[in-house]
Write an enzyme that holds these catalytic residues in place. Structure first.
Site, PDB file in Angstrom:
ATOM      1  N   ASP A  67       0.942  -1.220  -0.038  1.00 44.45           N
ATOM      2  CA  ASP A  67      -0.105   0.114   0.256  1.00 44.45           C
ATOM      3  C   ASP A  67       1.302   1.282   0.283  1.00 44.45           C
ATOM      4  OD1 ASP A  67       0.707  -0.287   2.645  1.00 44.45           O
ATOM      5  OD2 ASP A  67      -1.077  -0.998   3.458  1.00 44.45           O
ATOM      6  N   ASN A 136      -7.481  -3.576  14.677  1.00 45.81           N
ATOM      7  CA  ASN A 136      -8.839  -3.752  14.323  1.00 45.81           C
ATOM      8  C   ASN A 136      -8.718  -4.765  13.499  1.00 45.81           C
ATOM      9  OD1 ASN A 136      -7.609  -3.051  11.787  1.00 45.81           O
ATOM     10  ND2 ASN A 136      -9.546  -1.176  12.031  1.00 45.81           N
ATOM     11  N   HIS A 138      -7.048  -5.257  10.508  1.00 45.84           N
ATOM     12  CA  HIS A 138      -6.937  -5.522   8.516  1.00 45.84           C
ATOM     13  C   HIS A 138      -5.611  -5.606   8.576  1.00 45.84           C
ATOM     14  CE1 HIS A 138      -4.940  -1.335  10.322  1.00 45.84           C
ATOM     15  NE2 HIS A 138      -3.876  -2.004   9.632  1.00 45.84           N
ATOM     16  N   GLU A 143      -9.242  -2.011   5.596  1.00 51.33           N
ATOM     17  CA  GLU A 143     -10.225  -1.947   6.597  1.00 51.33           C
ATOM     18  C   GLU A 143     -11.274  -3.656   7.545  1.00 51.33           C
ATOM     19  OE1 GLU A 143      -9.168  -0.633   9.097  1.00 51.33           O
ATOM     20  OE2 GLU A 143      -7.822   1.138   8.257  1.00 51.33           O
TER      21      GLU A 143
END
Length: 251
Positions: A67, A136, A138, A143
């Site tokens: 990314d 979380n 990801h 996400e």
């Protein structure tokens, strides 16, 4: 999924570097999927040391990063292109042209996503994909709620992810709102995946991955359906996982 449980971050980093360098020695033109962030720093430092000591060559290797932030050019100190140069590429004998990172400043972002996806396919896909796991759950910047069928795409970063990354910026307001990321389907096409997890901050996500259902609420949970995943996790990251589950997933 095979779990390699290690004592701490240093052990995790060393083991990950060994897996990557072994892959490169076995296949000199390996296609590596790389990641950024604090988790990867030790791994890259160990790879540099291994390269310097053993002269493992990266001349034929091609790399694809997961990314990049949208709006940060390659010279920005918080861009992932800059991170990769400073932490790894400048120490190896890999040609710059063989290192690929999404262009977060492309004028047409959707076209950039399509170009990146196509380039991965043209190189024959990723042989070994290195991953971290977000607090979380990801992977990449996929996400919670991201479709498992997603390919490289533009994503709006969650507030929890922006908050976690704020320590690298002067203020939380400077953290970009969006990024380009490999999609989950793209990641899952990798021939082998190495997932790293260290510290208590990752314990909840690791426990949900190993003990919960496969759900888009925890994007990393899809990794349980991949045929060749190795998780390298330290004691703290595995602290919320039951011994029973560790035995199920251990080699």
């Amino acid at each position: 999924m095979r779990i390699i449980q290690v004592n701490d971050y240093a052990d995790m980093s060393q083991k990950a570097a060994e897996l990557i360098s072994d892959q490169v020695r076995k296949k000199r033109d390996s296609v590596l999927g790389l990641a950024t962030g604090e988790t990867m720093l030790g791994t890259y430092a160990a790879l540099v040391k291994e390269h310097q000591q053993n002269n493992t060559s990266y001349r034929e290797v091609r790399t694809f990063n997961l990314d990049e932030y949208i709006g940060l050019d390659a010279t920005h100190p918080n861009s992932y292109r800059h991170y990769m140069h400073e932490q790894l590429f400048r120490f190896l004998d890999i040609p710059f042209s063989q290192t690929h990172i999404p262009n977060g400043c492309a004028p047409l972002l959707e076209e950039e996503c399509a170009r990146y996806e196509q380039l991965i396919e043209q190189c024959g896909g990723i042989d070994l994909q290195l991953l971290g796991i977000g607090q979380n759950g990801h992977i990449g910047f996929n996400e919670p709620g991201t479709s498992f069928a997603s390919t490289t795409h533009v994503v709006r970063l969650s507030e929890s992810t922006r908050k976690a990354n704020a320590r690298f910026f002067s203020s939380a307001d400077e953290v970009p709102m969006h990024a380009i990321t490999m999609g989950i389907a793209t990641i899952m096409k990798s021939k082998q995946i190495v997932l790293l997890a260290s510290g208590k901050r990752k314990a909840w996500a690791v426990s949900r991955l190993l003990e919960g259902e496969v759900t888009t609420d925890i994007p990393a949970s899809i990794l349980k359906t991949h045929p060749n995943v190795i998780m390298i996790a330290d004691d703290e990251a595995l602290s919320l996982v039951s011994q029973e589950k560790r035995k199920v997933y251990r080699p």
